[in-house]
Design an enzyme around this catalytic site. Structure first.
Site, mmCIF file in Angstrom:
data_model
loop_
_atom_site.group_PDB
_atom_site.id
_atom_site.type_symbol
_atom_site.label_atom_id
_atom_site.label_comp_id
_atom_site.label_asym_id
_atom_site.label_seq_id
_atom_site.Cartn_x
_atom_site.Cartn_y
_atom_site.Cartn_z
ATOM 1 N N ARG A 3 0.836 -1.185 0.000
ATOM 2 C CA ARG A 3 0.000 0.000 0.000
ATOM 3 C C ARG A 3 0.882 1.252 0.000
ATOM 4 N NH1 ARG A 3 -2.034 0.693 4.360
ATOM 5 N NH2 ARG A 3 -1.399 -1.180 5.465
ATOM 6 N N TYR A 52 -1.180 -3.528 -6.794
ATOM 7 C CA TYR A 52 -1.092 -4.231 -5.507
ATOM 8 C C TYR A 52 -2.459 -4.313 -4.818
ATOM 9 C CZ TYR A 52 -0.300 -5.251 -0.645
ATOM 10 O OH TYR A 52 -0.399 -5.812 0.596
ATOM 11 N N LYS A 59 -9.768 -2.573 1.295
ATOM 12 C CA LYS A 59 -9.456 -1.458 2.206
ATOM 13 C C LYS A 59 -10.198 -0.184 1.794
ATOM 14 C CE LYS A 59 -6.146 -3.975 4.279
ATOM 15 N NZ LYS A 59 -6.202 -4.495 5.646
ATOM 16 N N HIS A 106 -10.957 -2.634 11.172
ATOM 17 C CA HIS A 106 -9.873 -3.477 10.650
ATOM 18 C C HIS A 106 -9.661 -4.655 11.611
ATOM 19 C CE1 HIS A 106 -5.392 -3.476 9.148
ATOM 20 N NE2 HIS A 106 -6.136 -4.259 8.421
ATOM 21 N N SER A 157 -1.721 -3.862 9.825
ATOM 22 C CA SER A 157 -1.338 -4.781 8.756
ATOM 23 C C SER A 157 -0.022 -5.475 9.090
ATOM 24 C CB SER A 157 -1.199 -4.023 7.436
ATOM 25 O OG SER A 157 -2.466 -3.602 7.005
ATOM 26 N N CYS A 173 0.480 -7.637 11.495
ATOM 27 C CA CYS A 173 0.686 -7.766 12.939
ATOM 28 C C CYS A 173 -0.119 -8.917 13.538
ATOM 29 C CB CYS A 173 0.373 -6.455 13.638
ATOM 30 S SG CYS A 173 1.541 -5.150 13.198
ATOM 31 N N ASP A 198 -9.727 -9.940 8.469
ATOM 32 C CA ASP A 198 -9.214 -8.592 8.183
ATOM 33 C C ASP A 198 -10.207 -7.468 8.478
ATOM 34 O OD1 ASP A 198 -6.927 -7.119 7.209
ATOM 35 O OD2 ASP A 198 -8.077 -6.639 5.421
ATOM 36 N N ARG A 230 2.115 -12.243 -0.731
ATOM 37 C CA ARG A 230 0.755 -12.581 -0.292
ATOM 38 C C ARG A 230 0.211 -13.823 -0.965
ATOM 39 N NH1 ARG A 230 -1.772 -8.938 3.623
ATOM 40 N NH2 ARG A 230 -0.143 -7.403 3.939
HETATM 41 P P1 GDP Z 1 -2.154 -9.519 9.407
HETATM 42 O O1 GDP Z 1 -1.608 -8.758 8.247
HETATM 43 O O2 GDP Z 1 -2.544 -8.627 10.545
HETATM 44 O O3 GDP Z 1 -3.232 -10.465 9.020
HETATM 45 O O4 GDP Z 1 -0.942 -10.375 9.987
HETATM 46 P P2 GDP Z 1 -0.564 -11.933 9.789
HETATM 47 O O5 GDP Z 1 -1.402 -12.822 10.638
HETATM 48 O O6 GDP Z 1 -0.519 -12.233 8.343
HETATM 49 O O7 GDP Z 1 0.894 -11.942 10.389
HETATM 50 C C1 GDP Z 1 1.906 -11.075 9.916
HETATM 51 C C2 GDP Z 1 3.265 -11.611 10.293
HETATM 52 O O8 GDP Z 1 3.365 -11.710 11.712
HETATM 53 C C3 GDP Z 1 3.518 -13.015 9.748
HETATM 54 O O9 GDP Z 1 4.853 -13.110 9.321
HETATM 55 C C4 GDP Z 1 3.265 -13.906 10.935
HETATM 56 O O10 GDP Z 1 4.013 -15.101 10.879
HETATM 57 C C5 GDP Z 1 3.681 -13.028 12.123
HETATM 58 N N1 GDP Z 1 2.893 -13.362 13.339
HETATM 59 C C6 GDP Z 1 1.552 -13.544 13.426
HETATM 60 N N2 GDP Z 1 1.180 -13.882 14.688
HETATM 61 C C7 GDP Z 1 2.321 -13.907 15.428
HETATM 62 C C8 GDP Z 1 2.589 -14.176 16.805
HETATM 63 O O11 GDP Z 1 1.704 -14.497 17.616
HETATM 64 N N3 GDP Z 1 3.901 -14.088 17.202
HETATM 65 C C9 GDP Z 1 4.896 -13.740 16.331
HETATM 66 N N4 GDP Z 1 6.139 -13.678 16.803
HETATM 67 N N5 GDP Z 1 4.679 -13.485 15.011
HETATM 68 C C10 GDP Z 1 3.398 -13.553 14.569
HETATM 69 P P1 PGA Z 2 -3.354 -6.882 6.011
HETATM 70 O O1 PGA Z 2 -3.931 -6.139 4.723
HETATM 71 O O2 PGA Z 2 -1.854 -6.758 6.019
HETATM 72 O O3 PGA Z 2 -3.989 -6.119 7.115
HETATM 73 O O4 PGA Z 2 -3.777 -8.314 5.929
HETATM 74 C C1 PGA Z 2 -3.411 -6.038 3.456
HETATM 75 C C2 PGA Z 2 -2.984 -4.652 3.046
HETATM 76 O O5 PGA Z 2 -2.516 -3.909 3.906
HETATM 77 O O6 PGA Z 2 -3.137 -4.313 1.871
HETATM 78 MN MN MN Z 3 -4.102 -10.520 7.090
#
Ligand code: GDP
Ligand code: PGA
Ligand code: MN
Length: 609
Positions: free
Chosen positions: A75, A220, A229, A249, A271, A273, A296, A391
């Protein structure tokens, strides 16, 4: 128009499509049906033009690898605008330009921008088609990649268009969001295309009053799949403000205890996290079960019963690939292994599979997202293989733990809301808010380190209120007021309890203090036990934190010191946060609800600052 057009009797859509075709001058127009044949045609043509590589049928059936232009990977927050009529309605956290001025600039960019390309018309609905008020949209795009991804991420196609026509014919004034997207790379006669067309000039623009989206120059996901989003957060947050609901979110999950008691949890993390991972978590504690509803976005409305009901408006997962594996997120692996997925900016293996850092069994060699040959068994090769924001885009229906409630247009009643971010220090594993206003304060002051999901430096701590900083479609001060009002206008006892979590606190060696992933079920358990009045907590200046005994760490192998360190509230560290929070609040001037200043004063007093 091509043979399989889905021409429409919907005059509003027809005239908008004609207007945009006149402006952008595509070679032809294709009305998307969403059919299987259309998917095959689209993906075949994407393979032919070199945008897609078909993956091995035995490994990832009906799935594709795709590498973007190296400059178009995330983004672009500095190119994202909220073009409200009045600048004050945009607020200090968004970019603003006068809507007329922005339209003049973008009309020039759009003029002829689809030359030599097909213009696709995608009728879609965010949320359920059977909803009381279906949330329609029509995306126009000149990218077949976007069409194939939209088919995974949103309910789209002829059946949606038919419903819009029916309602229009019945004389109902049914709103729909026009969403215009172009990669911004017209083709002159005979000019060869590139695998990932895009433009150095990018604009991601929301017109909140008109409920309209214009996007230019990027392919993207977050910039181009406009239902996600741009609509379901930025535009929907404005609708939600006007209509008294919340567009957030947040992931949504269903949690069932060994006693068969069910609770629903929503959680907002910025994002990259941990939303997708928590949404699909496999609990490590015996007898507990998690089912997914969304990963999400949550749309939440107060129901007749006074509770806050949430739906996931999406139809797929657009998940961060790196770090995903059989241990961290087995349910994501099961989902993508069923196929029907698009992988962007991961590495391609020689046997027609995909790979990224953190995945098991690194191959001897792979082609990186940049097209270089790398050895993923080495640290350097593993890092270079996939972009950190690579992704997978995969259908939600393939998730083996999808809750039945996903298909219910009423959604689920939320018991707990979690706010969380990435903080190496200061923020304990979990803190319970005293009440809704305190929870709103926690959300409004949420801080997190920046990630690769947005262009810019990674690892900088910034305030990211409710994990919505890049997604609030109006003045963030008014958004805080809206949150406060939801608490004021409703029966507090029926609203979800609010918690603040941090999976990312580090020890002095830089390692994570908390193992995370499936072990986060232990934190969910404590949260549920708090709601039910069972688990113990200590009152600290920042809220209620688990006593070490109340957190189930059975079989975890953590030392008591490590558990203490994960839960610690360090008064000095928190005092050091205060100037940053004050400065943050000052940004909003009169727009900041006074009760948030009162909360800050209370925090200062409790910290003895
Ligand atoms: P989203 O974008 O908020 O959906 O985040 P994701 O679930 O895709 O996670 C983003 C990154 O953080 C990935 O590389 C995950 O492996 C990592 N991650 C997710 N949950 C945890 C956690 O509980 N502990 C740690 N250390 N890393 C995490
Ligand atoms: P996410 O969203 O990282 O919160 O899953 C995708 C994005 O930021 O475009
Ligand atoms: Mn996600």
């Amino acid at each position: 128009m091509s043979a399989d057009t889905a021409p429409t009797t919907h005059q509003g859509i027809l005239s908008w499509v004609e207007e945009i075709a006149q402006l952008t001058k595509p070679a032809d127009v294709h009305w998307c049906t969403g059919s299987e044949e259309e998917w095959v045609q689209l993906t075949d043509s994407l393979v032919e033009t070199g945008t897609f590589v078909r993956l091995d049928e035995s490994k990832k059936p009906n799935s594709f690898y795709c590498a973007s232009d190296p400059t178009d990977v995330a983004r672009v927050e500095d190119r994202t605008y909220i073009c409200s009529v009045d600048e004050k309605d945009c607020g200090p956290t968004n970019n603003w330009m006068d809507p007329g001025e922005m339209k003049a600039i973008m009309r020039k960019l759009y003029d002829g921008c689809m030359a030599g390309r097909t213009m696709y018309v995608i009728p879609f609905v965010m949320g359920h088609l059977e909803a009381d008020k279906p949330m329609f949209g029509v995306e126009i795009t000149d990218s077949a990649y976007v069409v194939s991804s939209m088919r995974v991420m949103a309910r789209m196609g002829s059946h949606v268009l038919r419903r819009m026509e029916e309602l229009a014919e019945a004389g109902e004034d049914v709103a729909w969001v026009p969403a215009l997207h172009s990669v911004g790379m017209p083709l002159a006669d005979g000019q060869a295309d590139v695998a990932w067309p895009c433009n150095d000039t990018k604009y991601i623009v929301q017109f909140p009053e008109e409920r309209m989206i214009w996007s230019f120059g990027s392919g993207y996901g977050g910039n181009a799949l406009l239902g996600k989003k741009c609509y379901a957060l930025r535009i929907a947050s404005v609708m939600a403000r006007d209509e008294g609901w919340l567009a957030e979110h947040m992931l949504i999950l269903k949690l069932t205890s060994p006693e068969n008691v069910t609770k629903y949890v929503a959680a907002a993390f910025p994002s990259a996290c941990g939303k997708t991972n928590l949404a699909m978590l496999e609990p490590t504690i015996p007898g507990w079960k998690v089912e997914s509803i969304g990963d999400d976005i949550a749309w939440m409305k107060i129901g007749d019963d006074g509770r806050l009901w949430a739906v996931n408006p999406e139809y797929g997962f657009f998940g961060v690939a790196p770090g995903t594996n059989e241990h961290t997120n087995p349910n994501a692996m099961r989902t993508i292994n069923k196929g029907n997925s698009v992988f962007t900016n991961v590495a391609l293996t020689d046997d027609g599979d995909v790979w990224w850092e953190g995945l098991e069994n690194p191959p001897e060699v792979a082609t990186s997202w940049k097209g270089e040959r790398v050895d993923p068994r080495t640290e350097e090769g593993a890092k270079a293989a996939a972009h950190p924001n690579s992704r997978y885009c995969t259908p939600i229906k393939q998730c083996p733990i999808l809750a039945d409630e996903y298909d219910d247009p009423r959604g689920v009643p939320i018991d707990a809301i979690l706010f969380g971010g990435r903080r190496k220090t200061t923020v304990p594993l979990v803190t319970e808010a005293r009440d809704w206003v305190h929870g709103t304060f926690m959300g409004a002051t949420l801080s997190s380190e920046t990630t690769a999901a947005a262009v810019g430096q990674v690892g900088l701590v910034r305030r990211d209120p409710m994990a919505m900083l890049p997604f609030i479609g109006y003045n963030a001060g008014d958004y805080f007021t809206h949150w406060i009002n939801v608490g004021k206008d409703n029966d507090a006892a029926k609203l979800p309890k609010i918690f603040y979590v941090n999976w990312f606190r580090r020890d002095e060696n830089g390692g994570f203090l908390w193992p995370g992933f499936g072990e986060n079920s232990r934190v969910l358990k404590w949260i549920i036990e708090r709601i039910d009045g069972q688990a113990a907590a200590v009152e600290t200046p920042i809220g209620h934190v688990p006593t070490p005994e109340s957190l189930d760490v059975d079989g975890l192998g953590m030392t008591p010191e490590a558990v203490d360190a994960a839960l610690e509230v360090d008064v000095e560290e928190w005092k050091a946060e205060l100037p940053g929070i004050t400065e943050w609040f000052e940004k909003f001037g009169d727009q900041l609800p006074a009760v948030l200043w009162t909360e800050l004063d209370g925090l200062k007093a409790r910290l003895g600052a």
